[in-house]
Write a protein that holds these residues in place. Structure first.
Motif, PDB file in Angstrom:
ATOM      1  N   LEU A  77     -54.986  37.100  14.008  1.00 37.67           N
ATOM      2  CA  LEU A  77     -56.114  37.503  13.015  1.00 37.67           C
ATOM      3  C   LEU A  77     -56.031  39.052  13.114  1.00 37.67           C
ATOM      4  CD1 LEU A  77     -58.849  36.968  11.919  1.00 37.67           C
ATOM      5  CD2 LEU A  77     -59.859  37.011  14.079  1.00 37.67           C
ATOM      6  N   GLU A  78     -55.739  39.920  14.355  1.00 38.68           N
ATOM      7  CA  GLU A  78     -55.800  41.190  14.019  1.00 38.68           C
ATOM      8  C   GLU A  78     -54.310  41.957  13.734  1.00 38.68           C
ATOM      9  OE1 GLU A  78     -57.241  43.176  17.437  1.00 38.68           O
ATOM     10  OE2 GLU A  78     -58.914  41.501  17.850  1.00 38.68           O
ATOM     11  N   ASN A  79     -53.708  40.942  13.333  1.00 36.03           N
ATOM     12  CA  ASN A  79     -52.088  41.292  12.895  1.00 36.03           C
ATOM     13  C   ASN A  79     -51.608  42.323  13.942  1.00 36.03           C
ATOM     14  OD1 ASN A  79     -50.071  41.600  10.833  1.00 36.03           O
ATOM     15  ND2 ASN A  79     -50.785  43.214   9.712  1.00 36.03           N
ATOM     16  N   ASN A  80     -51.623  41.893  15.131  1.00 39.34           N
ATOM     17  CA  ASN A  80     -50.950  42.717  16.194  1.00 39.34           C
ATOM     18  C   ASN A  80     -49.523  42.101  16.336  1.00 39.34           C
ATOM     19  OD1 ASN A  80     -50.320  43.233  19.035  1.00 39.34           O
ATOM     20  ND2 ASN A  80     -52.241  44.177  19.031  1.00 39.34           N
ATOM     21  N   ASP A  81     -48.542  43.087  16.399  1.00 41.67           N
ATOM     22  CA  ASP A  81     -47.415  42.801  16.516  1.00 41.67           C
ATOM     23  C   ASP A  81     -46.703  43.033  17.853  1.00 41.67           C
ATOM     24  OD1 ASP A  81     -47.255  45.339  16.388  1.00 41.67           O
ATOM     25  OD2 ASP A  81     -45.828  45.788  14.541  1.00 41.67           O
ATOM     26  N   CYS A  82     -47.518  43.168  18.749  1.00 41.53           N
ATOM     27  CA  CYS A  82     -47.055  43.617  20.223  1.00 41.53           C
ATOM     28  C   CYS A  82     -46.319  42.146  20.912  1.00 41.53           C
ATOM     29  CB  CYS A  82     -48.235  44.002  21.112  1.00 41.53           C
ATOM     30  SG  CYS A  82     -48.384  45.681  20.663  1.00 41.53           S
ATOM     31  N   LEU A  83     -45.925  42.526  22.101  1.00 39.39           N
ATOM     32  CA  LEU A  83     -45.398  41.133  23.016  1.00 39.39           C
ATOM     33  C   LEU A  83     -46.466  40.562  23.523  1.00 39.39           C
ATOM     34  CD1 LEU A  83     -42.308  42.889  24.701  1.00 39.39           C
ATOM     35  CD2 LEU A  83     -42.125  41.481  22.564  1.00 39.39           C
ATOM     36  N   LEU A  84     -46.345  39.605  23.895  1.00 40.38           N
ATOM     37  CA  LEU A  84     -47.515  38.568  24.655  1.00 40.38           C
ATOM     38  C   LEU A  84     -46.705  38.196  25.875  1.00 40.38           C
ATOM     39  CD1 LEU A  84     -50.216  37.759  24.887  1.00 40.38           C
ATOM     40  CD2 LEU A  84     -49.683  35.457  23.890  1.00 40.38           C
ATOM     41  N   PHE A  85     -47.160  38.510  27.048  1.00 41.87           N
ATOM     42  CA  PHE A  85     -46.632  38.098  28.278  1.00 41.87           C
ATOM     43  C   PHE A  85     -47.515  36.904  28.916  1.00 41.87           C
ATOM     44  CE2 PHE A  85     -44.736  42.078  27.668  1.00 41.87           C
ATOM     45  CZ  PHE A  85     -43.686  42.236  28.723  1.00 41.87           C
ATOM     46  N   ILE A  86     -46.898  35.844  29.207  1.00 41.16           N
ATOM     47  CA  ILE A  86     -47.573  34.330  29.418  1.00 41.16           C
ATOM     48  C   ILE A  86     -47.075  34.048  31.065  1.00 41.16           C
ATOM     49  CG2 ILE A  86     -48.126  32.173  28.880  1.00 41.16           C
ATOM     50  CD1 ILE A  86     -47.009  33.146  26.023  1.00 41.16           C
ATOM     51  N   ASN A  87     -48.002  33.915  31.953  1.00 41.36           N
ATOM     52  CA  ASN A  87     -47.893  33.403  33.139  1.00 41.36           C
ATOM     53  C   ASN A  87     -47.740  31.750  33.107  1.00 41.36           C
ATOM     54  OD1 ASN A  87     -47.930  35.917  35.105  1.00 41.36           O
ATOM     55  ND2 ASN A  87     -49.573  36.097  33.684  1.00 41.36           N
ATOM     56  N   ARG A  88     -46.486  31.469  33.923  1.00 43.49           N
ATOM     57  CA  ARG A  88     -46.615  29.733  33.873  1.00 43.49           C
ATOM     58  C   ARG A  88     -46.073  29.525  35.062  1.00 43.49           C
ATOM     59  NH1 ARG A  88     -49.557  29.740  30.185  1.00 43.49           N
ATOM     60  NH2 ARG A  88     -49.598  28.667  28.503  1.00 43.49           N
ATOM     61  N   ASN A  89     -46.636  28.455  35.829  1.00 43.91           N
ATOM     62  CA  ASN A  89     -46.168  27.897  37.182  1.00 43.91           C
ATOM     63  C   ASN A  89     -45.041  26.881  36.716  1.00 43.91           C
ATOM     64  OD1 ASN A  89     -46.404  25.112  38.929  1.00 43.91           O
ATOM     65  ND2 ASN A  89     -47.163  27.020  39.782  1.00 43.91           N
ATOM     66  N   ALA A  90     -44.003  26.993  37.496  1.00 46.47           N
ATOM     67  CA  ALA A  90     -42.774  26.307  37.418  1.00 46.47           C
ATOM     68  C   ALA A  90     -42.892  24.704  37.230  1.00 46.47           C
ATOM     69  CB  ALA A  90     -41.662  26.472  38.550  1.00 46.47           C
ATOM     70  N   ARG A  91     -43.904  24.107  38.096  1.00 47.61           N
ATOM     71  CA  ARG A  91     -44.091  22.613  38.045  1.00 47.61           C
ATOM     72  C   ARG A  91     -44.760  22.296  36.869  1.00 47.61           C
ATOM     73  NH1 ARG A  91     -46.491  23.713  42.804  1.00 47.61           N
ATOM     74  NH2 ARG A  91     -48.380  23.113  42.233  1.00 47.61           N
ATOM     75  N   GLN A  92     -45.490  23.226  36.352  1.00 46.63           N
ATOM     76  CA  GLN A  92     -46.440  22.702  34.984  1.00 46.63           C
ATOM     77  C   GLN A  92     -45.075  22.883  33.894  1.00 46.63           C
ATOM     78  OE1 GLN A  92     -49.746  25.811  36.218  1.00 46.63           O
ATOM     79  NE2 GLN A  92     -50.274  24.962  34.404  1.00 46.63           N
ATOM     80  N   LEU A  93     -44.440  23.952  33.983  1.00 46.78           N
ATOM     81  CA  LEU A  93     -43.369  23.790  32.867  1.00 46.78           C
ATOM     82  C   LEU A  93     -42.406  22.737  32.878  1.00 46.78           C
ATOM     83  CD1 LEU A  93     -42.132  27.733  32.556  1.00 46.78           C
ATOM     84  CD2 LEU A  93     -43.602  26.302  30.819  1.00 46.78           C
ATOM     85  N   MET A  94     -42.024  22.284  33.968  1.00 47.29           N
ATOM     86  CA  MET A  94     -40.988  21.159  34.142  1.00 47.29           C
ATOM     87  C   MET A  94     -41.628  20.041  33.736  1.00 47.29           C
ATOM     88  SD  MET A  94     -38.453  22.594  37.229  1.00 47.29           S
ATOM     89  CE  MET A  94     -39.696  22.637  38.548  1.00 47.29           C
ATOM     90  N   ALA A  95     -42.861  19.844  33.959  1.00 47.33           N
ATOM     91  CA  ALA A  95     -43.464  18.405  33.348  1.00 47.33           C
ATOM     92  C   ALA A  95     -43.296  18.443  31.995  1.00 47.33           C
ATOM     93  CB  ALA A  95     -44.915  18.489  33.908  1.00 47.33           C
ATOM     94  N   GLY A  96     -42.753  17.104  31.717  1.00 50.28           N
ATOM     95  CA  GLY A  96     -42.403  17.013  30.246  1.00 50.28           C
ATOM     96  C   GLY A  96     -41.339  17.874  29.730  1.00 50.28           C
ATOM     97  N   ASN A  97     -40.682  18.357  30.622  1.00 56.11           N
ATOM     98  CA  ASN A  97     -39.372  19.382  30.162  1.00 56.11           C
ATOM     99  C   ASN A  97     -39.839  20.595  29.107  1.00 56.11           C
ATOM    100  OD1 ASN A  97     -37.316  17.916  31.540  1.00 56.11           O
ATOM    101  ND2 ASN A  97     -37.513  16.441  29.923  1.00 56.11           N
ATOM    102  N   GLY A  98     -41.048  20.953  29.493  1.00 52.87           N
ATOM    103  CA  GLY A  98     -41.563  22.110  28.690  1.00 52.87           C
ATOM    104  C   GLY A  98     -41.896  21.878  27.301  1.00 52.87           C
ATOM    105  N   GLU A  99     -41.962  20.711  26.813  1.00 56.01           N
ATOM    106  CA  GLU A  99     -42.043  20.433  25.341  1.00 56.01           C
ATOM    107  C   GLU A  99     -43.368  20.623  24.747  1.00 56.01           C
ATOM    108  OE1 GLU A  99     -39.439  19.494  23.418  1.00 56.01           O
ATOM    109  OE2 GLU A  99     -38.025  19.485  24.890  1.00 56.01           O
ATOM    110  N   ASP A 100     -44.244  20.561  25.639  1.00 56.69           N
ATOM    111  CA  ASP A 100     -45.802  20.793  24.954  1.00 56.69           C
ATOM    112  C   ASP A 100     -45.782  22.284  24.663  1.00 56.69           C
ATOM    113  OD1 ASP A 100     -46.324  17.945  25.165  1.00 56.69           O
ATOM    114  OD2 ASP A 100     -47.578  17.979  27.010  1.00 56.69           O
ATOM    115  N   PHE A 101     -45.544  22.950  25.743  1.00 56.66           N
ATOM    116  CA  PHE A 101     -45.450  24.468  25.754  1.00 56.66           C
ATOM    117  C   PHE A 101     -44.803  24.989  24.596  1.00 56.66           C
ATOM    118  CE2 PHE A 101     -43.396  28.386  27.040  1.00 56.66           C
ATOM    119  CZ  PHE A 101     -44.703  29.410  27.049  1.00 56.66           C
ATOM    120  N   LEU A 102     -43.464  24.392  24.372  1.00 54.38           N
ATOM    121  CA  LEU A 102     -42.652  24.976  23.403  1.00 54.38           C
ATOM    122  C   LEU A 102     -43.204  24.462  21.661  1.00 54.38           C
ATOM    123  CD1 LEU A 102     -40.067  26.289  22.534  1.00 54.38           C
ATOM    124  CD2 LEU A 102     -38.740  24.107  22.740  1.00 54.38           C
ATOM    125  N   LYS A 103     -43.754  23.200  21.963  1.00 55.32           N
ATOM    126  CA  LYS A 103     -44.278  22.841  20.446  1.00 55.32           C
ATOM    127  C   LYS A 103     -45.487  23.606  20.100  1.00 55.32           C
ATOM    128  CE  LYS A 103     -46.789  18.697  18.632  1.00 55.32           C
ATOM    129  NZ  LYS A 103     -47.323  17.508  19.004  1.00 55.32           N
TER     130      LYS A 103
END
Length: 405
Positions: A77-103
Motif C-alpha cells: 500500500l505504501e509502495n515501500n521497496d525495502c526488505l522484510l525480515f520474517i521470523n519462523r520456527n523450524a517446526r512450523q516451517l517443516m510442517a507441510g514442507n513449508g508449502e502454506d508459507f510459500l503459497k
C-alpha cells in the motif's frame, strides 16, 4: 496473556516494524516484522506467546500468517521497496514442507512483492530439529530468491559446520551477548564469525544495538547491517531513514575520524622506532654478535619493551631472549635456536620487511608465555636477519592507539 485470548481476538493483532540500517548507504534497507497485541491499557509484545513451548504450533502459525499478510499489505500500500525480515520456527516451517508459507509469498509476488525482498530468519537453536530436512527446505526456498538469515548466531559453536553447510545470506549477531562475556572472549567469537561469513559469502547483521559503543563495535567488526533500540524502536509505521533516533552517517564519520587518528599515531610510532634503530645500524655486525647488538638496543626501548630477540630469514632464533623483569634485562640463551616460522604471518612479514627495508608493527595478539595482549615491532637488520621487540601490555594500555586494533 492467555494464548486463547489472542487466538479468540485476532483482530487485536498488529504488526510492528524495526528498521534495519545499511552500513553502505546508512539508510533503512529493511524491517524485521514483530507482533503486538492491542489491549485497553496499550499494546503488548507477542514475544512471550511465540517463545512459550506450551503454546501449540498451530496457534503460532495462525498468528504468524496474520502478521505476515498485514505487513505485506502495508508495504504494498505504501509502495515501500525495502526488505522484510520474517521470523519462523523450524517446526512450523517443516510442517507441510513449508508449502502454506510459500503459497502466501507467491500470491503476494503476483501482487508486486518480489520474493527477493523476503529474508527468512531461522534461530540457530532450531538446528536441534531435523537439520537435514530443514536444510533441504531452506535450499528449496532459496531457489525462489528468498534470502536466509541465521539469528542468534554464535550461541552454539557446535553449529558452525551446519551454518557453513546452509550458507545463509545473513548472520545475525546478538550484541546483548557481549554483556555476558569477557571482552576478549566476545572478540574471539566475533572474529570466528567474521571469518565464517567471509568464507561463505554471508553479510553480518548486528542486532540489539543499544548505545554508541555497540554501534562502533558493529561498524569496526564488519557489520553490513545494524539494528537495535539505539537506532529505532519497533513501530507500526514503516520508519524512514530521517525518522531514526540517530544520524548513522554522522556517527560513522566520527568512527572514521577516530580510526584514522589511531592509524596515524601507530604509523608515527613505527617511524620513531625506525629512526632509533637506524641510528644503531652502524653497530650491527654479524649474527655471531647478535646478543651484543641487542644490548645496544635495550636502552632505546626501555619504557615499552619486555623482550627482544633476533631471527634469521628462515625463522630460526639466532640470539638469546633478552627479557626485562623488575626493571632489569637478563639474557635467556636457552632460546637461541628456537624456530618460529610456524607462526601465522611470520614468513610473510619477513619477506615484506626484506622487500621494503622498513619496520612493521604487528596486530595486537596474546603472548604465548604471558597470556597478555601485546604487539611486536620488527625491523630488518639485513636481508637475512630481523630484530623483534615485544611491547608490553602496560605500555599499550598507556597508549590507546596501540591497545585497540
Amino acid at each position: 496473556m492467555d494464548p486463547l485470548d489472542i487466538i479468540d481476538n485476532m483482530d487485536n493483532i498488529m504488526p510492528v516494524f524495526q528498521p534495519i540500517v545499511s552500513a553502505v548507504k546508512h539508510d533503512v534497507i529493511g524491517y524485521e516484522l514483530l507482533g503486538r497485541f492491542v489491549e485497553q491499557d496499550g499494546t503488548k509484545s507477542l514475544g512471550d506467546f511465540f517463545n512459550d513451548p506450551e503454546v501449540p504450533d498451530e496457534f503460532k502459525t495462525d498468528v504468524d500468517q496474520k502478521l505476515l499478510e498485514m505487513a505485506l499489505d502495508q508495504m504494498l500500500l505504501e509502495n515501500n521497496d525495502c526488505l522484510l525480515f520474517i521470523n519462523r520456527n523450524a517446526r512450523q516451517l517443516m510442517a507441510g514442507n513449508g508449502e502454506d508459507f510459500l503459497k502466501t509469498l507467491l500470491e503476494y509476488q503476483k501482487r508486486g512483492f518480489p520474493l527477493e525482498r523476503i529474508v527468512l530468519e531461522i534461530t540457530e537453536h532450531d538446528f536441534n530439529e531435523d537439520f537435514d530436512t530443514l536444510n533441504h527446505l531452506l535450499l528449496y526456498f532459496k531457489t525462489y530468491g528468498i534470502q536466509i538469515a541465521v539469528d542468534h548466531v554464535g550461541a552454539k559453536s557446535s553449529n558452525i559446520d551446519r551454518i557453513r553447510q546452509l550458507r545463509p545470506h545473513i548472520l545475525k549477531i546478538d550484541m546483548s551477548i557481549s554483556r555476558h562475556h569477557q571482552p576478549d572472549a566476545f572478540q574471539d567469537i566475533i572474529h570466528s564469525l567474521s571469518m565464517l561469513a567471509h568464507r561463505i559469502g554471508a553479510r553480518l547483521l548486528y542486532e540489539y544495538i543499544e548505545d554508541n559503543h555497540q554501534l562502533y563495535f558493529a561498524w569496526k567488526h564488519g557489520g553490513h547491517y545494524y539494528q537495535g533500540y539505539y537506532l529505532a524502536h519497533p513501530n507500526p509505521a514503516l520508519l524512514t531513514t530521517d525518522s531514526l533516533s540517530i544520524h548513522v552517517g554522522e556517527k560513522v564519520k566520527e568512527f572514521v575520524h577516530r580510526e584514522k587518528t589511531m592509524v596515524s599515531e601507530r604509523l608515527a610510532y613505527t617511524a620513531r622506532s625506525e629512526e632509533k634503530l637506524k641510528r644503531l645500524m652502524g653497530k650491527w655486525q654479524t649474527p655471531d654478535f647478535a646478543d651484543q647488538f641487542i644490548q645496544e638496543v635495550q636502552p632505546f626501548f626501555e619504557t615499552e619493551s619486555f623482550r627482544i630477540y633476533i631471527c634469521n630469514s628462515n625463522g630460526e632464533q639466532i640470539s638469546s631472549n633478552f627479557r626485562k623483569t623488575a626493571g632489569f634485562w637478563h639474557g635467556e640463551p636457552q632460546h637461541s635456536g628456537s624456530h618460529w616460522a610456524f607462526r601465522p604471518y611470520f614468513l610473510e612479514n619477513m619477506m615484506l620487511m626484506k622487500a621494503s627495508h622498513k619496520g612493521r608493527l604487528s596486530d595486537i595478539y596474546a603472548d604465548i608465555e604471558t597470556g597478555e595482549m601485546i604487539r611486536t615491532f620488527s625491523y630488518p637488520l639485513s636481508d637475512e636477519c630481523f630484530l623483534f621487540i615485544d611491547l608490553s601490555y602496560d605500555f599499550l594500555s598507556e597508549n590507546d592507539y596501540l591497545l585497540f586494533q
